[in-house]
Every structure is written in structure tokens, then in C-alpha cells.
Design an enzyme around this catalytic site. Structure first.
Site, short mmCIF file in Angstrom:
data_model
loop_
_atom_site.label_atom_id
_atom_site.label_comp_id
_atom_site.label_asym_id
_atom_site.label_seq_id
_atom_site.Cartn_x
_atom_site.Cartn_y
_atom_site.Cartn_z
N LYS A 1 -2.10 -1.53 -3.73
CA LYS A 1 -2.95 -0.34 -3.70
C LYS A 1 -2.09 0.91 -3.79
O LYS A 1 -1.10 1.00 -3.05
CB LYS A 1 -3.77 -0.35 -2.40
CG LYS A 1 -4.74 0.82 -2.26
CD LYS A 1 -5.48 0.76 -0.93
CE LYS A 1 -6.46 1.94 -0.81
NZ LYS A 1 -7.13 1.97 0.49
N LYS B 1 0.86 -1.18 0.00
CA LYS B 1 0.00 0.00 0.00
C LYS B 1 0.90 1.23 0.00
O LYS B 1 1.65 1.48 0.94
CB LYS B 1 -0.92 0.00 1.22
CG LYS B 1 -1.87 1.19 1.26
CD LYS B 1 -2.78 1.14 2.48
CE LYS B 1 -3.72 2.33 2.51
NZ LYS B 1 -4.60 2.29 3.71
#
Length: 354
Positions: free
Chosen positions: A278, A224
């Protein structure tokens, strides 16, 4: 027939154990080779197609809030709303009817309910846990994914506790474990730790095993990135006005890719069942490296900023919305993803069934 020639370049993929020269075909000269032949008709294109997007690839993120029979638009995400628990149940029924296998719950919390100690994060009756129970009662066959991070409940807007300006790791992990157990008790099928604290996967997995939740899966937000594409999401969960500083000390540097592989290896060893990258489209190279290296279930999140950009262009008539949405989602499949979290899920499910 194409001939075979020796390439002196060994495989350079991480994890590849091939040694020495590799045999690869050469391409016969024109007109023997006309690559357009396999593009000539829809039937031929279908026969040659390598990647296919289906509803089985979709996870639909929704935002939930307190109240009754209400939906509130998210201004920076056209078409997306915050839903009360009863409306979330309606959304889950819609998703199930469309063949979408999973729905992911994100809570909206107003500033008046946020605290330094974030106790609401593991309250069995917080809006997320009430939504889990309500959906499980109404639509037991749909998989429910959750979010594990303190930012929806933190007065500071961070994913972890803030002490003297530092986002502390180990104390945060203890809180995340309590949050995970509360969600598992409520009936969650997939836990999504999105906090990026070190060691949280091992701690959560150990707690689940010790507390009779061995079958609850973990989809770890492993890679992320500290991205600027999250802005509309922070509006949706009420975190924009709360956030103090940035998240660069715990989310990944967008300049790095090797580090993502170290994180994936660690999280798998600690008990993650699935891996998340992400944001999505700006990090397709990471998706491909993860899939090629580890061959594990790999997911990407087409985040709020990606959604907002596509919707803005479509609403201005600059892009054909359905075509670019489908193309964007197919790019995840081509990059090796097994599934995508996308706000477009119900729209695309309808398009695929049409």
C-alpha cells in the site's frame, strides 16, 4: 525455429538458485517473426492474454458510521459515501450479488468520540463490530475484512499511542491484540493490521490461536508506505483534523524496496496468511518483488488518492473512466497481485459481467 543461445548472466532475482549460463530463445528476424499476428483479432488477443481481471480479484472497502438509514458523501472521493450499519448491509448484499468475494470495513469516528486511551477501538459494540455482526447475519457467505489500527479512535490521529511525542510500539501492540480479538469475536474473516508496529503479527496470531480463532486469517499491511496518496482516506475516516505530525517513524520510506522484503519475510514467519502492499500503482515494483521472492498471496490497495485522481480526470472528460479503471486494475494483476482493494469494486464487477 528460433535458436537457443547461452546467456552468461545468471538469474539475479532474490531467492533464485539458478547457477551458470541460461538458455534463452533468440527472436527470428522480420518477416518470419511478426508479433502483430497474435494481436490481429479479438479471439487471438484473448488466446495470448497472460493476465485476466475477474470479480474474484476484488475487495471492496467501505466506510461506516453511527446513525440509521443514512449515507454521507466523502467530498474528496466522488461517488464514495460513509454508510450507517443498515446501509452497509445493503452494500454487502450488492457486493455478494455481483460476485465480489470480500468487503472491508473502515469506521468513521468524530473528534468528540476520540480519546487518548483509544478504548473504543476494542469495544465489542463499536460501529465496526456492529457492522460485522449485521453483515454476517444478512450475508453470511461474504468474507468480511477489518482494519486494525488505532487512528480512527485516537485523538492524535496516529495508528499507535503517543507518549511525549513518540508513537510507542509495544503498548500499541497490546491494544491491537485486544482490537483483533474483538473483531474476531464479532465474526470477521480477515484481519487487516495496518498500523506498521513491529511484532504485532506474532502477538495477534498468538492471541487468535489461544482464543479459539485459529481459522481467522491475517492480511498484513506489510509494506505500507508513508505516502501522500492517503489524504482522501483520512478525510473519510475523520483523521485529517486529528493527525498531529506525520507517520514517518512507523510507515515505510517511499525510497526503499529491500526493506519491504525484510518486512514480508518477518510477517510471514510471525503468522500472516496474506501480504499487502500500500499504496498500489506507485508501488507495483514492490508487488512484483514480493510475488517473485515469496510466492505468497499478495494484495495491493488502490488507495483513496489513486481513486480520487482517476475520478477527477474522468469527471473532467480527460480520461475514459471505465477503460482507465480496468487498465489500472489489470496492472496489479500483471505485477503479480492475487487481488486488489479498490473503491471501484462494484463498478468494475458490473462492467465485467456486462
Amino acid at each position: 525455429m528460433p535458436s537457443l543461445v547461452k546467456s552468461q548472466n545468471p538469474c539475479n532475482h532474490i531467492g533464485c538458485d539458478k547457477k551458470g549460463p541460461i538458455m534463452k530463445p533468440t527472436v527470428a528476424p522480420f518477416p518470419t517473426t511478426r508479433l502483430r499476428r497474435m494481436r490481429a483479432t479479438p479471439a487471438l488477443r484473448r488466446l495470448a492474454r497472460q493476465n485476466v481481471l475477474t470479480t474474484n480479484d476484488l475487495i471492496w472497502p467501505i466506510f461506516v458510521m453511527d446513525g440509521e438509514d443514512t449515507e454521507t458523501p466523502v467530498p474528496s472521493m466522488p461517488g464514495v459515501t460513509r454508510k450507517t450499519v443498515d446501509r452497509a448491509v445493503v452494500a454487502a448484499k450488492e457486493a455478494h450479488a455481483l460476485g465480489i468475494p470480500a468487503i472491508c470495513i473502515f469506521p468513521y469516528t468524530g473528534m468528540e468520540a476520540r480519546t487518548e486511551d483509544c478504548e473504543m477501538a476494542w469495544d465489542p459494540d463499536n460501529v465496526s463490530n456492529r457492522t460485522i455482526r449485521a453483515i454476517k447475519d444478512a450475508v453470511p457467505d461474504i468474507a468480511i475484512m477489518t482494519d486494525i489500527a488505532l487512528d480512527p479512535y485516537n485523538i492524535n490521529g496516529h495508528d499507535g499511542f503517543v507518549e511525549n511525542g513518540e508513537i510507542v510500539n509495544d503498548r500499541t501492540v497490546e491494544a491491537l491484540v485486544k482490537m483483533a480479538l474483538a473483531q474476531a469475536e464479532a465474526g470477521a474473516d480477515i484481519l487487516g493490521p495496518s498500523d506498521m508496529m513491529d511484532g504485532r503479527i506474532a502477538a495477534i496470531r498468538s492471541a487468535l490461536e489461544s482464543d479459539k480463532y485459529q481459522n481467522v486469517t491475517i492480511l498484513s499491511y506489510t509494506a505500507k508506505y508513508a505516502s501522500s496518496f492517503y489524504g482522501p482516506f483520512r478525510d473519510a475516516v475523520g483523521a485529517s483534523s486529528a493527525l498531529t505530525g506525520d507517520k514517518n517513524t512507523y510507515q515505510m520510506d517511499p525510497a526503499n524496496s529491500d526493506e519491504a522484503l525484510r518486512l514480508v519475510e518477518r510477517d510471514l514467519n510471525e503468522g500472516a496468511d496474506m501480504i499487502m502492499v500500500k499504496p498500489g500503482m506507485p508501488y507495483l515494483d514492490i508487488c512484483r518483488r514480493v510475488k517473485d521472492t515469496f510466492g505468497v498471496p499478495t494484495y495491493a490497495y488502490q488507495v483513496s488518492g489513486e481513486y480520487a485522481m482517476l475520478m477527477a480526470a474522468a469527471e473532467n472528460g480527460w480520461l475514459d473512466s471505465d477503460k482507465v479503471i480496468l487498465e489500472s486494475l489489470l496492472s496489479f494483476k500483471r505485477a503479480g497481485c492475487d487481488g486488489i482493494l479498490t473503491y471501484f469494486a462494484p463498478r468494475i464487477a458490473k462492467a465485467l459481467s456486462g
